[in-house]
Design an enzyme around this catalytic site. Structure first.
Site, PDB file in Angstrom:
ATOM      1  CG  LEU A 192      21.133  68.288  -2.303  1.00 14.48           C
ATOM      2  CD1 LEU A 192      19.765  67.630  -2.168  1.00 14.48           C
ATOM      3  CD2 LEU A 192      22.121  67.608  -1.354  1.00 14.48           C
ATOM      4  CB  SER A 193      25.567  68.679  -7.513  1.00 12.21           C
ATOM      5  OG  SER A 193      26.673  69.078  -6.811  1.00 12.21           O
TER       6      SER A 193
ATOM      7  CE1 TYR B 264      32.629  76.958  -4.214  1.00 13.74           C
ATOM      8  CE2 TYR B 264      33.588  78.149  -6.066  1.00 13.74           C
ATOM      9  CZ  TYR B 264      33.409  76.978  -5.361  1.00 13.74           C
ATOM     10  OH  TYR B 264      34.027  75.823  -5.788  1.00 13.74           O
TER      11      TYR B 264
ATOM     12  CB  SER C  47      24.144  73.593 -11.719  1.00 12.92           C
ATOM     13  OG  SER C  47      25.044  73.538 -10.654  1.00 12.92           O
TER      14      SER C  47
ATOM     15  CG  ASP D 205      29.473  70.196  -7.366  1.00 10.14           C
ATOM     16  OD1 ASP D 205      29.870  69.753  -6.276  1.00 10.14           O
ATOM     17  OD2 ASP D 205      29.224  71.395  -7.576  1.00 10.14           O
TER      18      ASP D 205
ATOM     19  CG  HIS E  32      34.999  75.469   0.160  1.00  6.43           C
ATOM     20  ND1 HIS E  32      34.708  76.352  -0.853  1.00  6.43           N
ATOM     21  CD2 HIS E  32      33.862  75.355   0.897  1.00  6.43           C
ATOM     22  CE1 HIS E  32      33.458  76.777  -0.719  1.00  6.43           C
ATOM     23  NE2 HIS E  32      32.922  76.170   0.321  1.00  6.43           N
TER      24      HIS E  32
END
Ligand code: GLA
Length: 355
Positions: free
Chosen positions: A113-114, A216, A116, A166, A20
């Site tokens: 774990l990204s 988020y 996307s 990411d 973050h």
């Protein structure tokens, strides 16, 4: 001669530390992992109406999508990423062609774990190469620009106000190194990950998060509000001594962000010195701050972190946005990985594949 086929692989990532911080212009230390998403594209002739169309097949889900290259309509789930990436590429002026696109991956979906980012990045590289004239495809790509384009896909098509962590981790990953990213300048320095016989492993908390529906975006808005109250452009410019002026929970959020960037620098120093005990302690401190100040942990995440520590991890923490997903543990050579834990190693960044 336009090319007929293209292919690209983009890895998922594990963020060693620095959570973050990206949308606060702070620091992070992620690494690309071996698992990721592969996209293969084959040029397709326009339909009878002359419209160029994309046909996409998500092999792991065995689902398909089909849409016009021009102005694809919004969608949900994996289709939002595909349509959004195509639309943002077109909007940014990349020449695109109608194509049949095969998508396959081995990074768990929505598990922190990204998956996307890996999908967006692999699609970008494959579609840009397919649209470029043979010989020139991909050579002069500005990878930071691609990361920003992918973030626009998240913002506009998925509704997640994510930062660049990411995508940059996937695009700039390097074998056996972590990427020390400064989000104020987008400068990236590779830090060798000489773990000796120590191992990093992830375990799934079993809980799935959805950025858009999770808090988020709320965290990001809180950081924005804290910056406004402090009269700074971002929390990167804030001083720890100013934070007392903030009301709760903004003070706690800002405290996490500032201290987390410091821990990133300490972790990079620990890696360089091969001091794994110090690195483990930093992972624990990061987790405590994410749990207590940033409040992105959940009972399932706490249980997973506790299980890793009880199994002998020198440090463990939630990774990614939080609210579920995977947790990371650091293990000394003599300690066996607990059941369900998968070792993760720093792998190569996103790249084109031979057609
Ligand atoms: C998610 C987002 C990133 C970053 C992390 C938290 O992974 O996609 O941009 O904000 O959460 O560090």
């Amino acid at each position: 001669m336009p090319r007929e086929r293209s292919g690209a692989f983009a890895p998922g990532r594990v963020n060693l530390i620095g959570e973050h911080t990206d949308y606060n212009r702070g620091l992070a230390l992620p690494f690309a992992i071996g698992e990721g998403v592969t996209v293969r594209a084959r040029a397709r002739e326009p339909g009878p109406s002359g419209a160029e169309r994309i046909f996409a097949h998500a092999r792991d889900l065995d689902e398909t999508d089909e849409f016009d290259l021009e102005q694809p309509p919004p969608a949900r789930g994996w289709r939002a990423f595909v349509r959004g990436t195509v639309a943002e590429l077109a909007r940014a002026g990349y020449p695109l062609r109608g194509a049949r696109v095969e998508i396959a991956g081995d990074v768990p979906l929505g598990g922190g774990l990204s998956s996307s980012a890996a999908l967006e990045v692999a699609l970008c590289l494959a579609l840009i190469q397919l649209g470029a004239d043979a010989g020139g495809g991909g050579a002069a790509l500005d990878r930071r620009e691609i990361a920003q384009l992918c973030a626009r896909v998240e913002h506009r098509w998925v509704g997640a106000r994510t930062g660049l962590l990411d995508q940059l981790a996937s695009l700039f990953g390097r074998l056996d190194a972590a990427s020390l990213i400064d989000f104020a300048t987008l400068r990236i320095e590779h830090v060798p990950m000489c773990l000796g016989s120590w191992r990093l492993a992830v375990v799934d908390s079993g809980e799935r998060h959805e950025h858009a529906s999770s808090p988020y975006n709320q965290r990001r808005a809180e950081c924005q509000r804290a910056s406004e109250l402090l009269g700074v452009a971002s929390l990167r410019e804030a001083e720890a001594s100013q934070l007392e002026r903030l009301p709760q929970p903004l003070r706690a959020r800002a405290r996490h962000v500032l201290s987390e960037s410091e821990r990133v620098l300490e972790a990079a120093a620990a890696l360089r010195a091969g001091d794994m005990i110090a690195l483990g302690a930093l992972l624990n401190r990061s987790h405590a701050s994410l749990r207590d100040c940033y409040e992105v942990s959940t009972p399932a995440v706490e249980q997973a972190v506790r299980a890793l520590l009880e199994a002998g991890a020198a440090g463990a923490r939630v990774i990614g946005g939080g609210f579920g997903g995977h947790v990371l543990g650091l293990f000394a050579p003599a300690v066996a990985l607990p059941e369900g834990a998968r070792e993760v190693r720093p792998g190569a960044g996103a790249h084109l594949l031979g057609a």
